[in-house]
Design a protein around this motif. Structure first.
Motif, short mmCIF file in Angstrom:
data_model
loop_
_atom_site.label_atom_id
_atom_site.label_comp_id
_atom_site.label_asym_id
_atom_site.label_seq_id
_atom_site.Cartn_x
_atom_site.Cartn_y
_atom_site.Cartn_z
N THR A 93 0.80 -1.31 0.00
CA THR A 93 -0.08 -0.04 -0.10
C THR A 93 0.77 1.32 0.05
O THR A 93 0.23 2.44 0.02
CB THR A 93 -1.06 -0.02 1.33
N ASP A 106 -0.34 4.87 -1.45
CA ASP A 106 -1.69 5.08 -1.30
C ASP A 106 -2.14 5.95 -0.07
O ASP A 106 -1.30 6.38 0.84
CB ASP A 106 -2.51 3.55 -1.02
N ASP A 130 -7.00 4.60 2.85
CA ASP A 130 -7.56 3.98 1.61
C ASP A 130 -8.41 2.81 1.81
O ASP A 130 -8.04 2.06 2.73
CB ASP A 130 -6.55 3.95 0.56
N ARG A 131 -9.56 2.80 0.95
CA ARG A 131 -10.45 1.72 0.96
C ARG A 131 -10.40 0.86 -0.15
O ARG A 131 -11.40 0.35 -0.48
CB ARG A 131 -11.56 2.24 1.20
N GLY A 132 -9.19 0.51 -0.68
CA GLY A 132 -8.79 -0.02 -1.68
C GLY A 132 -9.16 -1.54 -1.38
O GLY A 132 -9.51 -1.99 -0.50
N SER A 133 -8.57 -2.46 -2.49
CA SER A 133 -8.43 -3.97 -2.24
C SER A 133 -7.12 -4.56 -2.17
O SER A 133 -6.98 -5.49 -3.12
CB SER A 133 -9.54 -4.52 -3.40
N HIS A 134 -6.45 -3.91 -1.42
CA HIS A 134 -5.11 -4.43 -1.02
C HIS A 134 -5.13 -5.71 -0.23
O HIS A 134 -5.65 -5.40 0.93
CB HIS A 134 -4.03 -3.40 -0.48
N ARG A 171 -7.44 -8.12 4.22
CA ARG A 171 -7.48 -6.99 3.46
C ARG A 171 -6.92 -5.63 4.51
O ARG A 171 -6.93 -5.87 5.63
CB ARG A 171 -8.88 -6.42 3.20
N ASN A 226 -4.79 -1.53 4.73
CA ASN A 226 -4.49 -0.30 3.89
C ASN A 226 -3.26 0.06 4.83
O ASN A 226 -2.84 -0.49 5.51
CB ASN A 226 -5.65 1.01 4.17
N ASN A 230 -9.99 -0.60 6.64
CA ASN A 230 -10.51 -1.22 5.51
C ASN A 230 -10.57 -2.84 5.96
O ASN A 230 -9.74 -3.83 5.23
CB ASN A 230 -9.18 -1.14 4.56
#
Length: 158
Positions: free
Chosen positions: A36, A39, A43-47, A53, A55, A110
């Protein structure tokens, strides 16, 4: 005053268990930071790292918690006892809080449901190890043993 066993015979096993949890959390955090980096912090991504999961904020917090748990597990003092009790409560409280906001914008770490489950399991294990890894002089251990062999306690066992 709460009753914590002193110098429990399985204390080395509890310290190893705490150390393994600390190593997992540290590796997860380092891996998560590598995934990450660059970022935004929340962040609320899909890492994903090690099946959870994450962030950047959660990964950095994991690195810190992993180091603290490893330090606590490596000491033969009551530092590990207090770290485990505190970390167990923090992990349980965080997992419940994050589960309650899982599908909302308030999920700032996240979390996914798998992260909640792992955090709850780690919290329970750390709380359990914290209850049995208190260190004290041999006199305190003998007093604990005598307390458990008290005639009133023996009458309840029959």
């Amino acid at each position: 005053m709460p009753h914590f066993p002193v110098n429990h015979p399985a204390r080395p096993i509890y310290r190893v268990l705490t150390g393994l949890i600390g190593v997992y959390i540290l590796v997860f955090g380092v891996w998560g930071v590598a995934e990450t980096i660059g970022d935004p912090l929340f962040d609320r991504g899909s890492h994903w790292a090690l099946g959870l999961r994450t962030n950047l904020a959660f990964s950095l917090a994991s690195v810190i918690f992993g180091v603290v748990l490893i330090i606590g597990a490596s000491r033969r003092t009551n530092l590990g006892h207090y770290i485990n009790l505190t970390a167990g409560v923090v992990f349980l409280a965080t997992s419940i809080l994050m589960m309650s906001v899982l599908q909302t914008e308030a999920n700032f770490l996240n979390f996914s449901m798998s992260t909640v489950v792992v955090s709850m399991l780690f919290g329970l294990v750390l709380l359990g190890t914290g209850l049995y890894d208190k260190v004290g002089p041999p006199e305190h251990a003998e007093a604990e043993l005598e307390l458990r062999k008290h005639p009133v306690a023996d009458s309840h066992r029959r």
